[in-house]
Design a protein around this motif. Structure first.
Motif, short mmCIF file in Angstrom:
data_model
loop_
_atom_site.label_atom_id
_atom_site.label_comp_id
_atom_site.label_asym_id
_atom_site.label_seq_id
_atom_site.Cartn_x
_atom_site.Cartn_y
_atom_site.Cartn_z
N GLY A 1 72.71 44.99 48.30
CA GLY A 1 72.39 44.07 49.38
C GLY A 1 70.92 44.07 49.74
O GLY A 1 70.56 43.60 50.82
N VAL A 2 70.07 44.57 48.87
CA VAL A 2 68.64 44.70 49.17
C VAL A 2 67.86 43.59 48.47
O VAL A 2 67.95 43.44 47.25
N VAL B 1 62.16 45.19 58.96
CA VAL B 1 63.29 44.94 59.86
C VAL B 1 63.56 43.45 60.02
O VAL B 1 64.70 43.04 60.27
N GLY B 2 62.51 42.63 59.84
CA GLY B 2 62.71 41.18 59.94
C GLY B 2 63.54 40.63 58.80
O GLY B 2 64.20 39.60 58.93
N ALA B 3 63.51 41.33 57.66
CA ALA B 3 64.28 40.89 56.50
C ALA B 3 65.73 41.35 56.56
O ALA B 3 66.54 41.00 55.70
N LEU B 4 66.06 42.15 57.59
CA LEU B 4 67.42 42.65 57.75
C LEU B 4 67.95 42.29 59.14
O LEU B 4 68.29 43.17 59.94
N ALA C 1 68.36 48.80 60.90
CA ALA C 1 67.08 48.15 61.19
C ALA C 1 66.85 48.07 62.69
O ALA C 1 65.73 48.21 63.18
N GLU C 2 67.92 47.86 63.45
CA GLU C 2 67.81 47.82 64.90
C GLU C 2 67.37 49.16 65.45
O GLU C 2 66.61 49.24 66.43
N ALA C 3 67.82 50.25 64.83
CA ALA C 3 67.39 51.58 65.25
C ALA C 3 65.88 51.75 65.02
O ALA C 3 65.19 52.39 65.82
N ARG D 1 70.50 51.76 52.64
CA ARG D 1 70.15 50.67 51.72
C ARG D 1 69.73 51.16 50.34
O ARG D 1 69.32 50.38 49.50
N GLU D 2 69.77 52.50 50.16
CA GLU D 2 69.41 53.10 48.89
C GLU D 2 67.99 52.69 48.48
O GLU D 2 67.74 52.28 47.32
N LEU D 3 67.07 52.81 49.43
CA LEU D 3 65.68 52.45 49.18
C LEU D 3 64.91 53.65 48.65
O LEU D 3 65.18 54.78 49.05
N SER D 4 63.96 53.39 47.78
CA SER D 4 63.12 54.46 47.26
C SER D 4 61.70 53.91 47.10
O SER D 4 61.50 52.69 47.00
#
Length: 250
Positions: free
Chosen positions: A115-116, A173-176, A182-184, A241-244
């Motif tokens: 979903g990224v 955060v704007g992209a989510l 993202a709200e946190a 989001r499994e970001l790296s």
């Protein structure tokens, strides 16, 4: 066997002050522990709440950390987890009270790596690339405990470093939209030193170097906690989001 303890060992945990309604990190030493190490009794050596210094209390092992920064971060993670569990319980309770109506399949935004978007990945890459500067300054603040002038100067540079990342953070955060994690992050960026410093800088982080005296002293004193809170929120977002790459060694 789980975590082991020894008498005299120095540990950190978060204490909640009912009067000020604020949490603070306490430094304590082990004075007793259960034979199976399932609980630990500690004596408070130092804490923001002065009346508790010298007192002893039983604490669960998973509430104790080896340094103040980890204690703050893990406390914030536990608080967010408890909030998520409470919200999940409310969502599950709603359909049950409505008579057990069949729930429609979840058509929300997919979670995890699938979903990224490229926009999210690009923004995260900029945040991760700039975060080591922030982390080094905040970590150094812990070593300057007892030297408020030194800590305030480090807080200034750490805040400047975060403000330089604000465009990337806002893009992230704007992209989510509507994303809980993202709200946190948005919440962690709001108020405190990041808000007052942003106003003083007027959109130019470098300007803050000359306008730092416009930032309230109370915001400066809480800079490390707020930035650590932002880091914890970002780490949670990256995990979901499994970001790296990661923001640094955990």
């Amino acid at each position: 066997m789980g975590r082991q303890f020894r008498l005299g060992q120095e540990l950190y945990f978060v204490l909640w002050d009912e009067q000020s309604e604020e949490a603070g990190v306490a430094r304590a030493e082990v004075v007793q522990y259960a034979s199976d190490h399932s609980k630990v009794r500690v004596k408070v050596v130092d804490a923001p709440q002065r009346p508790v210094i010298g007192r002893t209390t039983w604490v669960l092992p998973d509430r104790l950390d080896d340094d103040a920064r980890s204690a703050r971060r893990n406390y914030q993670r536990r608080a967010r987890q408890e909030l998520r569990e409470a919200e999940q319980a409310e969502r599950e309770e709603g359909p049950a009270q409505a008579g057990g109506a069949e729930r429609a399949p979840d058509q929300g935004e997919p979670k995890g790596a699938d979903g990224v978007s490229d926009e999210v990945r690009e923004a995260w890459g900029r945040v991760a690339a700039g975060w080591p500067d922030v982390e080094l300054l905040v970590d150094t603040m812990d070593f300057e405990a007892g030297w408020p002038d030194h800590q305030a100067r480090l807080a200034k540079f750490a805040t400047v470093a975060v403000l330089r990342l604000r465009p990337a953070l806002e893009a992230l955060v704007g992209a989510l939209p509507g994303d809980e994690a993202a709200e946190a992050v948005r919440t962690a960026m709001a108020g405190g030193v990041l808000a007052s410093a942003s106003a003083a800088a007027g959109g130019d982080p470098a300007r803050l170097l000359d306008a730092w005296d416009q930032v309230p002293a109370t915001d400066v004193a809480g800079a490390a906690d707020q930035i650590n809170g932002l880091r914890a929120a970002l780490s949670e977002l990256a995990l979901r989001r499994e970001l790296s790459p990661a923001l640094g060694a955990e």
